[in-house]
Scaffold this motif. Structure first.
Motif, PDB file in Angstrom:
ATOM      1  N   UNK A   1      35.817 -10.528 -87.763  1.00  0.00           N
ATOM      2  CA  UNK A   1      34.376 -10.676 -87.531  1.00  0.00           C
ATOM      3  C   UNK A   1      33.825 -11.857 -88.333  1.00  0.00           C
ATOM      4  N   UNK A   2      34.335 -12.050 -89.538  1.00  0.00           N
ATOM      5  CA  UNK A   2      33.907 -13.169 -90.373  1.00  0.00           C
ATOM      6  C   UNK A   2      34.254 -14.494 -89.706  1.00  0.00           C
ATOM      7  N   UNK A   3      35.456 -14.599 -89.157  1.00  0.00           N
ATOM      8  CA  UNK A   3      35.864 -15.825 -88.476  1.00  0.00           C
ATOM      9  C   UNK A   3      34.971 -16.097 -87.275  1.00  0.00           C
ATOM     10  N   UNK A   4      34.622 -15.047 -86.555  1.00  0.00           N
ATOM     11  CA  UNK A   4      33.748 -15.194 -85.389  1.00  0.00           C
ATOM     12  C   UNK A   4      32.363 -15.672 -85.809  1.00  0.00           C
ATOM     13  N   UNK A   5      31.831 -15.086 -86.880  1.00  0.00           N
ATOM     14  CA  UNK A   5      30.513 -15.477 -87.374  1.00  0.00           C
ATOM     15  C   UNK A   5      30.515 -16.928 -87.833  1.00  0.00           C
ATOM     16  N   UNK A   6      31.557 -17.341 -88.544  1.00  0.00           N
ATOM     17  CA  UNK A   6      31.650 -18.719 -89.024  1.00  0.00           C
ATOM     18  C   UNK A   6      31.671 -19.709 -87.861  1.00  0.00           C
ATOM     19  N   UNK A   7      32.408 -19.393 -86.835  1.00  0.00           N
ATOM     20  CA  UNK A   7      32.471 -20.271 -85.665  1.00  0.00           C
ATOM     21  C   UNK A   7      31.105 -20.406 -85.007  1.00  0.00           C
ATOM     22  N   UNK A   8      30.379 -19.300 -84.899  1.00  0.00           N
ATOM     23  CA  UNK A   8      29.060 -19.334 -84.261  1.00  0.00           C
ATOM     24  C   UNK A   8      28.048 -20.083 -85.117  1.00  0.00           C
ATOM     25  N   UNK A   9      28.090 -19.860 -86.434  1.00  0.00           N
ATOM     26  CA  UNK A   9      27.155 -20.551 -87.323  1.00  0.00           C
ATOM     27  C   UNK A   9      27.345 -22.065 -87.256  1.00  0.00           C
ATOM     28  N   UNK A  10      28.580 -22.495 -87.113  1.00  0.00           N
ATOM     29  CA  UNK A  10      28.871 -23.928 -87.085  1.00  0.00           C
ATOM     30  C   UNK A  10      28.667 -24.552 -85.708  1.00  0.00           C
ATOM     31  N   UNK A  11      28.514 -23.724 -84.689  1.00  0.00           N
ATOM     32  CA  UNK A  11      28.447 -24.230 -83.315  1.00  0.00           C
ATOM     33  C   UNK A  11      27.058 -24.675 -82.890  1.00  0.00           C
ATOM     34  N   UNK A  12      26.023 -24.226 -83.650  1.00  0.00           N
ATOM     35  CA  UNK A  12      24.653 -24.498 -83.238  1.00  0.00           C
ATOM     36  C   UNK A  12      24.029 -23.370 -82.448  1.00  0.00           C
ATOM     37  N   UNK A  13      24.722 -22.249 -82.291  1.00  0.00           N
ATOM     38  CA  UNK A  13      24.159 -21.089 -81.599  1.00  0.00           C
ATOM     39  C   UNK A  13      22.952 -20.565 -82.368  1.00  0.00           C
TER      40      UNK A  13
ATOM     41  N   UNK B   1      27.141 -28.526 -86.917  1.00  0.00           N
ATOM     42  CA  UNK B   1      27.914 -29.210 -87.949  1.00  0.00           C
ATOM     43  C   UNK B   1      28.843 -30.252 -87.343  1.00  0.00           C
ATOM     44  N   UNK B   2      28.650 -31.483 -87.791  1.00  0.00           N
ATOM     45  CA  UNK B   2      29.525 -32.584 -87.380  1.00  0.00           C
ATOM     46  C   UNK B   2      30.224 -33.206 -88.589  1.00  0.00           C
ATOM     47  N   UNK B   3      29.684 -32.962 -89.762  1.00  0.00           N
ATOM     48  CA  UNK B   3      30.257 -33.514 -90.984  1.00  0.00           C
ATOM     49  C   UNK B   3      30.790 -32.428 -91.889  1.00  0.00           C
ATOM     50  N   UNK B   4      31.038 -32.806 -93.130  1.00  0.00           N
ATOM     51  CA  UNK B   4      31.653 -31.865 -94.082  1.00  0.00           C
ATOM     52  C   UNK B   4      30.818 -31.733 -95.353  1.00  0.00           C
ATOM     53  N   UNK B   5      29.543 -32.121 -95.281  1.00  0.00           N
ATOM     54  CA  UNK B   5      28.708 -32.150 -96.472  1.00  0.00           C
ATOM     55  C   UNK B   5      28.087 -30.816 -96.831  1.00  0.00           C
ATOM     56  N   UNK B   6      27.166 -30.870 -97.763  1.00  0.00           N
ATOM     57  CA  UNK B   6      26.506 -29.693 -98.314  1.00  0.00           C
ATOM     58  C   UNK B   6      25.023 -29.757 -97.981  1.00  0.00           C
ATOM     59  N   UNK B   7      24.478 -28.634 -97.536  1.00  0.00           N
ATOM     60  CA  UNK B   7      23.053 -28.599 -97.203  1.00  0.00           C
ATOM     61  C   UNK B   7      22.706 -27.343 -96.433  1.00  0.00           C
ATOM     62  N   UNK B   8      21.560 -27.376 -95.767  1.00  0.00           N
ATOM     63  CA  UNK B   8      21.086 -26.270 -94.955  1.00  0.00           C
ATOM     64  C   UNK B   8      20.102 -26.827 -93.948  1.00  0.00           C
ATOM     65  N   UNK B   9      19.629 -25.972 -93.054  1.00  0.00           N
ATOM     66  CA  UNK B   9      18.781 -26.484 -91.969  1.00  0.00           C
ATOM     67  C   UNK B   9      17.469 -27.078 -92.492  1.00  0.00           C
ATOM     68  N   UNK B  10      16.902 -26.507 -93.551  1.00  0.00           N
ATOM     69  CA  UNK B  10      15.649 -27.047 -94.084  1.00  0.00           C
ATOM     70  C   UNK B  10      15.857 -28.384 -94.783  1.00  0.00           C
ATOM     71  N   UNK B  11      16.951 -28.498 -95.520  1.00  0.00           N
ATOM     72  CA  UNK B  11      17.248 -29.775 -96.163  1.00  0.00           C
ATOM     73  C   UNK B  11      17.529 -30.863 -95.122  1.00  0.00           C
ATOM     74  N   UNK B  12      18.258 -30.485 -94.081  1.00  0.00           N
ATOM     75  CA  UNK B  12      18.538 -31.448 -93.021  1.00  0.00           C
ATOM     76  C   UNK B  12      17.247 -31.868 -92.322  1.00  0.00           C
ATOM     77  N   UNK B  13      16.363 -30.912 -92.076  1.00  0.00           N
ATOM     78  CA  UNK B  13      15.081 -31.209 -91.436  1.00  0.00           C
ATOM     79  C   UNK B  13      14.246 -32.146 -92.311  1.00  0.00           C
TER      80      UNK B  13
END
Length: 436
Positions: free
Chosen positions: A144-156, A330-342
């Motif tokens: 379930x963790x692997x599934x969640x990680x894939x979805x979080x990184x996919x833009x869903x 996610x396209x890169x390998x950096x550190x951040x979150x959606x608010x920081x990116x915004x």
């Protein structure tokens, strides 16, 4: 203005507004919309980022001898505090962990003796999906963790992620209601989703779920993560789509006949409070959106272009306020979150599109944590890019690497307020000032 938004979502105050001790017993609700009962055995369950504060408020109202057993609160590690008459569990967020699984098993065991005539009072807040992991048989927490990680990184988005999680869980998507069907159930819900859909908040453990196994599969395929899923997950979802596993309980299911709920706080109410604070501070205020969503950097450009148009005829200070939850692919390998990116994307867009008036922009999570970082978000202004470049950092390259955190840190623009004890999604506040 941000603090005013947080205050409107104070979980302790929200619960106290909706839970009352009367001569007859406990009354739940607000105003004329009250549900009363003579319950003398109450099972108190609280989960989410605001679990401790909500549980504490409930124990201030419910007499101790009416609790069937010590209550349970499950929250993220940053928000763990001791609560009288409550057993508190810390668990992982945004990714579930073994401690969360053990807490979920404890909660299920606590519900086994529930009987007719008793009340199961459930206090729900954002983050409950990750904090209460209880995979179906045949699917491990690692799966379930692997599934969640894939979805979080996919833009869903959160609705899509929760659809999948419900069909891999024993508690989500009405599963908790199914376990307590013999008793009375009532949920007090602090919303962290844009449309306050109760079936989405914490993946809707106490309400019907009208999504299906087939839809979960479609989401995973649409975001192109299906081939990477653990075999156990694919096997379970395929079997469910063929009717070999029970669907989540749908609207009209008799298990919900004795179930009720109240929405006690939301992002929309926090946005309203921020607007009111802006006006009281002497700003004209404009509501940009109460359902801000989409790719963070694209949303930043849209907001910036809107600001550029307004700034051409700006005669007084203006606050443009929004609330919601953007996403990051996610396209890169950096550190951040959606608010920081915004925030970083807005600063770059302001330079690109020529926002020449005085401006300051905040984007932050109401829970105090943006992605896997110690920052809630950031406040950027006209000098942010200059400060970043002075540290020999290319802001555009950092954005493209999803690496907003070190760029904003170099500019001293990060907001580090610590865990707030609540969670009603994000707030965005843009202040515009006419040039002198």
């Amino acid at each position: 203005m941000f603090q005013a938004g947080l205050a409107a979502a104070d979980p302790h105050a929200c619960v106290r507004k909706y839970l009352h001790l009367t001569d007859a017993g406990i009354a739940i609700g607000c105003g004329d919309n009250l549900r009363s009962g003579t319950w003398r055995r109450i099972h108190l369950l609280s989960f989410g980022k605001a679990a401790c504060a909500m549980a504490n408020a409930a124990t201030e109202v419910i007499p101790e001898n009416w609790l069937a057993a010590p209550g349970i609160a499950i929250t993220n590690y940053e928000n763990v505090v001791a609560v009288n008459k409550i057993q508190v569990f810390g668990a992982g967020h945004p990714l579930p962990d073994q401690a969360g699984l053990q807490a979920a098993e404890n909660l299920i065991n606590r519900l086994k003796p529930v009987q007719a005539g008793e009340l199961v009072l459930v206090l729900v807040s954002g983050g409950g999906s990750a904090l209460l992991p209880c995979p179906v048989a045949g699917v491990s927490l690692a799966d379930k963790l692997a599934t969640t990680q894939l979805l979080l990184a996919s833009g869903a988005d959160i609705n899509q992620i929760n659809c999948v999680r419900k069909h891999l869980s024993r508690l989500k998507g009405g599963g908790l209601a199914r376990l307590t069907a013999t008793a009375d159930l009532h949920a007090l819900v602090l919303s962290d989703v844009l449309d306050d859909d109760l079936s989405v908040i914490a993946s809707g453990p106490t309400v019907p779920d009208d999504t299906t196994f087939a839809q979960a599969i479609e989401i995973l395929q649409a975001y192109r993560v299906w081939p990477q899923l653990p075999d156990n997950v694919k096997t379970h979802l395929r079997a469910g789509s063929r009717g070999l596993h029970a669907e989540t309980p749908k609207s009209g299911d008799p298990i919900f006949e004795n179930a009720g709920h109240d929405l006690i706080g939301s992002n929309a109410l926090s946005v309203d409070a921020a607007v009111a604070a802006a006006k009281s501070s002497g700003y004209a205020a404009e509501l940009f959106s109460k359902q801000l969503s989409g790719e963070a950097r694209l949303v930043a450009e849209q907001l910036c272009r809107h600001a550029v148009t307004i700034s051409r005829d700006l005669h007084q200070p203006l606050a443009i306020i929004a609330g919601g939850e953007t996403t990051v692919t996610l396209r890169g390998t950096g550190k951040g979150g959606r608010n920081q990116e915004l925030a970083l994307a807005f600063a770059i867009a302001a330079e690109t599109y020529g926002l020449h008036c005085g401006w300051t922009f905040l984007s932050a999570g109401s829970d105090g944590r943006d992605g896997p970082t110690d920052a809630a978000g950031a406040i950027v202004d006209r000098g942010s890019l200059t400060r970043i470049r002075a540290a020999a950092i290319d802001p555009t390259a950092m954005l493209n690497d999803n690496n907003a955190y070190p760029a904003l840190d170099a500019a001293n623009d990060l907001i580090k307020c610590g865990a707030t004890g609540t969670n009603v999604a994000d707030l965005q506040i843009l202040l515009l000032h006419p040039n002198a």
